[in-house]
Scaffold this motif. Sequence first.
Motif, mmCIF file in Angstrom:
data_model
loop_
_atom_site.group_PDB
_atom_site.id
_atom_site.type_symbol
_atom_site.label_atom_id
_atom_site.label_comp_id
_atom_site.label_asym_id
_atom_site.label_seq_id
_atom_site.Cartn_x
_atom_site.Cartn_y
_atom_site.Cartn_z
ATOM 1 N N ASP A 5 69.738 64.665 5.529
ATOM 2 C CA ASP A 5 70.983 63.936 5.278
ATOM 3 C C ASP A 5 72.278 64.949 4.476
ATOM 4 O O ASP A 5 71.925 65.175 3.455
ATOM 5 C CB ASP A 5 70.858 62.847 4.091
ATOM 6 N N THR A 41 76.496 66.249 4.651
ATOM 7 C CA THR A 41 77.877 65.708 4.891
ATOM 8 C C THR A 41 78.951 66.648 5.745
ATOM 9 O O THR A 41 78.432 67.696 5.721
ATOM 10 C CB THR A 41 78.715 65.025 3.556
ATOM 11 N N PRO A 90 78.922 61.079 5.946
ATOM 12 C CA PRO A 90 77.478 61.426 6.089
ATOM 13 C C PRO A 90 77.177 62.021 7.516
ATOM 14 O O PRO A 90 77.806 61.431 8.617
ATOM 15 C CB PRO A 90 76.747 60.026 6.073
ATOM 16 N N LYS A 118 73.649 63.591 9.921
ATOM 17 C CA LYS A 118 72.245 63.807 9.919
ATOM 18 C C LYS A 118 71.988 64.951 10.822
ATOM 19 O O LYS A 118 72.578 65.192 11.862
ATOM 20 C CB LYS A 118 71.424 62.571 10.615
ATOM 21 N N THR A 119 70.773 65.376 10.737
ATOM 22 C CA THR A 119 70.250 66.593 11.680
ATOM 23 C C THR A 119 69.085 66.089 12.411
ATOM 24 O O THR A 119 68.240 64.905 11.725
ATOM 25 C CB THR A 119 69.926 67.743 10.677
ATOM 26 N N ASN A 178 63.852 68.550 10.151
ATOM 27 C CA ASN A 178 63.820 69.559 8.756
ATOM 28 C C ASN A 178 63.808 70.796 9.064
ATOM 29 O O ASN A 178 63.072 71.392 10.143
ATOM 30 C CB ASN A 178 62.651 69.054 8.032
ATOM 31 N N SER A 184 73.977 72.660 12.327
ATOM 32 C CA SER A 184 74.490 72.439 11.013
ATOM 33 C C SER A 184 74.525 73.976 10.239
ATOM 34 O O SER A 184 74.210 74.634 10.799
ATOM 35 C CB SER A 184 73.384 71.566 9.960
#
Length: 165
Positions: free
Chosen positions: A3, A5, A10, A12-13, A16, A131
Amino acid sequence: MADITLGGNPVKTLGNLPEKGTKAPDFNLVKTDLSTASLTDFKGHKLVLNIFPSVDTGTCAASVRKFNEKASALDNTKVLCISRDLPFAQNRFCGAEGLESVISLSDFRDGSFGNDYGLTVTNGSLEGLHSRVVIVVNEVGDIVYTEQVADIKDEPDYESALAAL
């Protein structure tokens, strides 16, 4: 999934990041000459994986410049700048900036790098891009440092990444 920004909104990817102490997943990315590079091509070198959405944004460009500056002084270390930009755009940017101490690699063909490393953005205006992440890999392929930058607009923690080398 992370999570994070984008400018406080907000995001999301897909998953992990690989965990510290594990082997870095292999990859097939496209070099600026359109040939393919894999993790095994860099065996025996320390690696800084500087991962970002697009070299055509200010923060992404700043991270490439900063790691280029720092990389030139490091022994046995390669900095891989990875995005979904076309190799042509990566080559144009590095050429125009005179950046010679980083290696630009593209995940434009199928996005498998972003998916395998769990860092593909799954919603918002950057959906489908990477990201902002830094991963440091040692000479034997073990992950020794990861940073999922909390807000994509922020620069990574350069000093902590370099200290992990």
